[in-house]
Design an enzyme around this catalytic site. Structure first.
Site, PDB file in Angstrom:
ATOM      1  N   ASP A 101     -32.693   4.669  12.463  1.00 17.52           N
ATOM      2  CA  ASP A 101     -32.955   6.064  12.821  1.00 17.52           C
ATOM      3  C   ASP A 101     -33.829   6.738  11.761  1.00 17.52           C
ATOM      4  OD1 ASP A 101     -31.725   8.143  14.958  1.00 17.52           O
ATOM      5  OD2 ASP A 101     -31.818   9.121  13.002  1.00 17.52           O
ATOM      6  N   ASP A 235     -29.019   1.980  23.912  1.00 13.83           N
ATOM      7  CA  ASP A 235     -29.312   3.140  23.071  1.00 13.83           C
ATOM      8  C   ASP A 235     -30.159   4.125  23.865  1.00 13.83           C
ATOM      9  OD1 ASP A 235     -29.994   4.961  21.096  1.00 13.83           O
ATOM     10  OD2 ASP A 235     -30.571   3.447  19.632  1.00 13.83           O
ATOM     11  N   GLY A 261     -24.676   0.787  21.811  1.00 10.49           N
ATOM     12  CA  GLY A 261     -25.539   1.954  21.767  1.00 10.49           C
ATOM     13  C   GLY A 261     -26.224   2.144  20.434  1.00 10.49           C
ATOM     14  N   HIS A 262     -26.331   3.410  20.001  1.00  6.75           N
ATOM     15  CA  HIS A 262     -27.150   3.780  18.850  1.00  6.75           C
ATOM     16  C   HIS A 262     -26.550   3.328  17.522  1.00  6.75           C
ATOM     17  CE1 HIS A 262     -30.298   6.070  16.915  1.00  6.75           C
ATOM     18  NE2 HIS A 262     -29.436   6.802  16.244  1.00  6.75           N
ATOM     19  N   PHE A 263     -25.238   3.488  17.369  1.00 11.56           N
ATOM     20  CA  PHE A 263     -24.569   3.098  16.125  1.00 11.56           C
ATOM     21  C   PHE A 263     -23.911   1.735  16.316  1.00 11.56           C
ATOM     22  CE2 PHE A 263     -24.871   7.682  15.087  1.00 11.56           C
ATOM     23  CZ  PHE A 263     -25.489   7.544  13.850  1.00 11.56           C
TER      24      PHE A 263
END
Length: 285
Positions: A101, A235, A261-263
Site C-alpha cells: 500500500d 483486494d 483481500g488487502h491485508f
C-alpha cells in the site's frame, strides 16, 4: 525476539521494529494505510532466523512522531527521505524491500533513487501500475484534484472505524480469522487529535505518486530486480490486474494471487512466509 526501538531523524522520533542477526541479509518492511509496522508483528519473527528485519512506522503513523499537518510536509517524497535517513543511520546500505500500500511509493522511490541498494522486492498490494487502481480510488482522486467541501466528506469517511474494519475483512473467505485487535489498534491511532488532517494531506499528495510510475517501471526494466508478488486476489483497493502488470517489465517476476483481500498477512501468514523464504533463499544466495 523482536526489539522495539526508535531513532531521531531530522528532529523527528521514528519508531521501528528490529529482529534477526545484524550480519544476516537485510529486509526492510514498509507498511501501508491505515496501519503501521504492527501489520508485520507476526511476519518479523517468522523471518528473523534468516534475515535482519527492520520495520519502521512512517511519520504520522504508529508510534513514530505525528506532528500537525501544518508542522510537517506530509508528502510521499518526504516520507521517503525519512526512511532513507533512518537506514543510513542504522548502517543499512543493501537490503531487500517488502512493500504494501503506502509502502509501495515510498519503497519504489527509494529504489529508483538508489537502485544499487535494493537486492529484491516483495510486494503485497504494493501498486506500481495504473491497472491496479479500482473504483475505491475515485473519491480519493476527486478530492486530490479539487479538495473542498464537495469532495472532502467522501474521503473523511475512509478514516472511520467501519472503513478501517472493512479494509481488513473485505475479500477474506472467513472473516472470523481476522482479529478485531487489528482494526481497533489502527483506529485508535487514526483518532488522535489532528491525525485526520495528516491523512488528508497524504490523500491529496497520493496522486503525485502516479507521476513517478514511469520512473518505477524504467527502474524495473533497467535493473530486472528479483520480484515476488503475494497479492490478495479479492483486494478491492489494489486489484489483481496491478499484480499481473509487473510481468510487463519484469518477465521473471514470481506472482501469487491469494484467496484473500488487502491485508493478506492476517489470514495467509504461513503461505506468504513460505513464498518469501523460498524466494529470498534463491535470489539472495
Amino acid at each position: 525476539m523482536t526489539h522495539h526501538r526508535h531513532a531521531e531523524i531530522d528532529g523527528r522520533h521514528v519508531f521501528y521494529r528490529e529482529a534477526g542477526h545484524p550480519d544476516a541479509p537485510n529486509l526492510v518492511l514498509l507498511h501501508g494505510f491505515p496501519t503501521s509496522s504492527h501489520m508485520f508483528r507476526e511476519l518479523i519473527p517468522a523471518l528473523a532466523d534468516r534475515y535482519h528485519v527492520i520495520a519502521p512506522d512512517h511519520i504520522g503513523f504508529g508510534h513514530s512522531a505525528a506532528p500537525a499537518a501544518d508542522e510537517f510536509d506530509y508528502t510521499f517524497d518526504r516520507l521517503t527521505d525519512i526512511t532513507l535517513a533512518l537506514l543510513d543511520q542504522l548502517g543499512i546500505h543493501r537490503h531487500a524491500l517488502y512493500i504494501q500500500d503506502y509502502g509501495a511509493p515510498i519503497g519504489l522511490k527509494m529504489a529508483s533513487r538508489h537502485p544499487d541498494r535494493v537486492t529484491a522486492i516483495i510486494t503485497q498490494s504494493g501498486n506500481a501500475y495504473t491497472e491496479g487502481f479500482t473504483p475505491f480510488w475515485e473519491p480519493l482522486f476527486a478530492y486530490a484534484t479539487d479538495p473542498g467541501p464537495d469532495t472532502e466528506p467522501a474521503v473523511r469517511a475512509l478514516l472511520t472505524a467501519d472503513a478501517t474494519r472493512w479494509q481488513y475483512t473485505h475479500g477474506v473467505k472467513d472473516p472470523s480469522r481476522i482479529s478485531p485487535a487489528t482494526w481497533t489498534h489502527d483506529q485508535h491511532l487514526l483518532d488522535r487529535p489532528g491525525n485526520a488532517e495528516v491523512q488528508l494531506a497524504l490523500f491529496r499528495d497520493y496522486r503525485n505518486n502516479l507521476h513517478a510510475y514511469p520512473a518505477f517501471q524504467q527502474y524495473f526494466r533497467d535493473s530486472q530486480v528479483p520480484l515476488l508478488v503475494v497479492w490478495g486476489r479479492h483486494d478491492e483497493i489494489f486489484g489483481p490486474d496491478g499484480a499481473l502488470a509487473f510481468r510487463r517489465d519484469l518477465p521473471d517476476a514470481e506472482i501469487h494471487l491469494l484467496d484473500t483481500g488487502h491485508f493478506a498477512l492476517e489470514d495467509s501468514l504461513d503461505t506468504i512466509t513460505g513464498y518469501i523464504r523460498g524466494f529470498l533463499g534463491r535470489v539472495l544466495s
